[in-house]
Design a protein around this motif. Structure first.
Motif, PDB file in Angstrom:
ATOM      1  N   ALA A  41      44.595  36.633  41.808  1.00 11.88           N
ATOM      2  CA  ALA A  41      45.694  36.823  42.748  1.00 11.88           C
ATOM      3  C   ALA A  41      47.036  36.929  42.022  1.00 11.88           C
ATOM      4  CB  ALA A  41      45.738  35.666  43.744  1.00 11.88           C
ATOM      5  N   HIS A  69      39.393  43.603  37.020  1.00  7.48           N
ATOM      6  CA  HIS A  69      40.677  43.166  37.561  1.00  7.48           C
ATOM      7  C   HIS A  69      41.700  42.783  36.490  1.00  7.48           C
ATOM      8  CE1 HIS A  69      39.516  43.147  41.813  1.00  7.48           C
ATOM      9  NE2 HIS A  69      38.346  42.662  41.425  1.00  7.48           N
ATOM     10  N   HIS A 118      41.251  28.395  38.943  1.00  9.06           N
ATOM     11  CA  HIS A 118      40.113  29.060  39.577  1.00  9.06           C
ATOM     12  C   HIS A 118      40.265  30.577  39.424  1.00  9.06           C
ATOM     13  CE1 HIS A 118      37.260  30.398  42.658  1.00  9.06           C
ATOM     14  NE2 HIS A 118      36.752  29.175  42.630  1.00  9.06           N
ATOM     15  N   TYR A 145      32.868  29.722  40.616  1.00  6.98           N
ATOM     16  CA  TYR A 145      31.724  30.629  40.702  1.00  6.98           C
ATOM     17  C   TYR A 145      30.576  30.257  39.772  1.00  6.98           C
ATOM     18  CZ  TYR A 145      34.687  33.517  43.626  1.00  6.98           C
ATOM     19  OH  TYR A 145      35.491  33.965  44.643  1.00  6.98           O
ATOM     20  N   ARG A 204      33.582  41.584  37.039  1.00  9.76           N
ATOM     21  CA  ARG A 204      34.724  41.263  37.890  1.00  9.76           C
ATOM     22  C   ARG A 204      35.991  41.036  37.074  1.00  9.76           C
ATOM     23  NH1 ARG A 204      35.717  36.541  42.436  1.00  9.76           N
ATOM     24  NH2 ARG A 204      37.233  37.759  43.605  1.00  9.76           N
ATOM     25  N   ASN A 241      39.699  33.007  41.371  1.00  7.32           N
ATOM     26  CA  ASN A 241      40.376  33.664  42.495  1.00  7.32           C
ATOM     27  C   ASN A 241      41.891  33.562  42.377  1.00  7.32           C
ATOM     28  OD1 ASN A 241      38.102  34.573  43.731  1.00  7.32           O
ATOM     29  ND2 ASN A 241      38.166  33.159  45.468  1.00  7.32           N
ATOM     30  N   ASP A 242      42.382  32.387  41.957  1.00 10.83           N
ATOM     31  CA  ASP A 242      43.823  32.203  41.814  1.00 10.83           C
ATOM     32  C   ASP A 242      44.378  33.049  40.681  1.00 10.83           C
ATOM     33  OD1 ASP A 242      43.899  30.332  43.898  1.00 10.83           O
ATOM     34  OD2 ASP A 242      43.418  28.684  42.536  1.00 10.83           O
TER      35      ASP A 242
END
Length: 265
Positions: free
Chosen positions: A40, A76, A34, A11, A72, A36-37
């Motif tokens: 997750a 999270h 990353h 990003y 973000r 996103n990983d």
């Protein structure tokens, strides 16, 4: 023991190569993941002894530098980050990574309230991007584990929003009292610099970086990962001729301190 370090990528951040090399040269094992990983599988954060938010332009600096990433990540990973910090692990943020840490409330947390932002990092007073080397002085009374034993250093800056700011004088006083200012912009004599260009952004009290009261969480605007080799310095040839050619780039010292701290934990 080889400490492992999590480097968050993706990003728009773009300093993963030099950041990884910095940790490797200091004796750690960096792992790039990353965002996103990580989101997750947020529990992965606890497989590491340190976490690094690197430089670049996360989310295109939309809504101000570091803000979108801070929102973000903070949303999270709040519980995982709190546990990570409580377990005594280290967090380093450089440039955009420092902006993320400040806007998420990881630093300075001088009042003991982790993840509750008390300062921001805003647009440079000059109104535009700055890219040159600055003089820094380190505060010997700071608890920051990354800056132990350091006095003076030159490092490059590359930012358009680096001014550490709060409108509340009491907050600034609390930050200073807690020893949460480990590094400041300095003039040629080593004094804290408030004027441009020694202070490239107008940061209050010449603040170039902040830590939390434990000293294990640290963010700064200058780039130590960009000074790993003597030849990185813009005047390396002059220094060599003057007999002032160091064994390695001085920015590596911050990573060496961090690795030593993890090994002793």
């Amino acid at each position: 023991m080889t400490p492992s370090v999590l480097i968050i990528t993706g990003y728009g951040v773009n300093c993963e190569a030099e950041s990884s090399l910095a940790w490797e040269r200091a004796g750690a094992r960096p792992v790039r993941v990353h965002l996103n990983d990580l989101l997750a599988a947020p529990g992965r954060i606890h497989d590491f002894g340190a976490l690094m938010f690197i430089g670049g332009f996360s989310y295109g600096d939309h809504m101000s530098s570091g803000h979108a990433m801070a929102v973000r990540v903070g949303h999270h990973l709040r519980d995982e980050l709190r546990r990570f910090v409580e377990d005594g692990h280290l967090i380093l943020g450089v440039c955009n990574g420092f902006q993320v840490m400040a806007k998420m409330g990881l630093v300075p947390a001088a009042d003991g309230e982790l993840l509750n932002p008390s300062v921001t990092v805003m647009r440079n007073d000059c109104g535009h991007f700055q890219n040159y080397w600055v003089d820094l002085r380190f505060e010997p009374d700071s608890p920051c584990v990354f800056t132990r034993g350091l006095e003076r250093m030159e490092l490059p800056i590359r930012h358009g929003e680096g001014k550490v700011f709060t409108p509340d004088a009491a907050v600034l006083e609390g930050i200073e009292k807690a020893g949460c200012v480990p590094v400041r912009y300095a003039d040629a004599e080593g004094r804290p610099a408030q004027d441009y260009p020694a202070n490239p952004n107008g940061s209050l009290n010449a603040i170039a970086g902040l830590c939390d009261p434990t000293g294990r969480l640290f963010g700064l605007m200058p780039h130590p990962e960009a000074y790993l080799f003597p030849e990185n310095h813009p005047r390396w040839d002059h220094r060599k001729g003057e007999g002032r050619f160091p064994e390695y780039g001085e920015g590596l010292k911050l990573f060496l301190n961090a690795v030593e701290c993890m090994r002793q934990a």
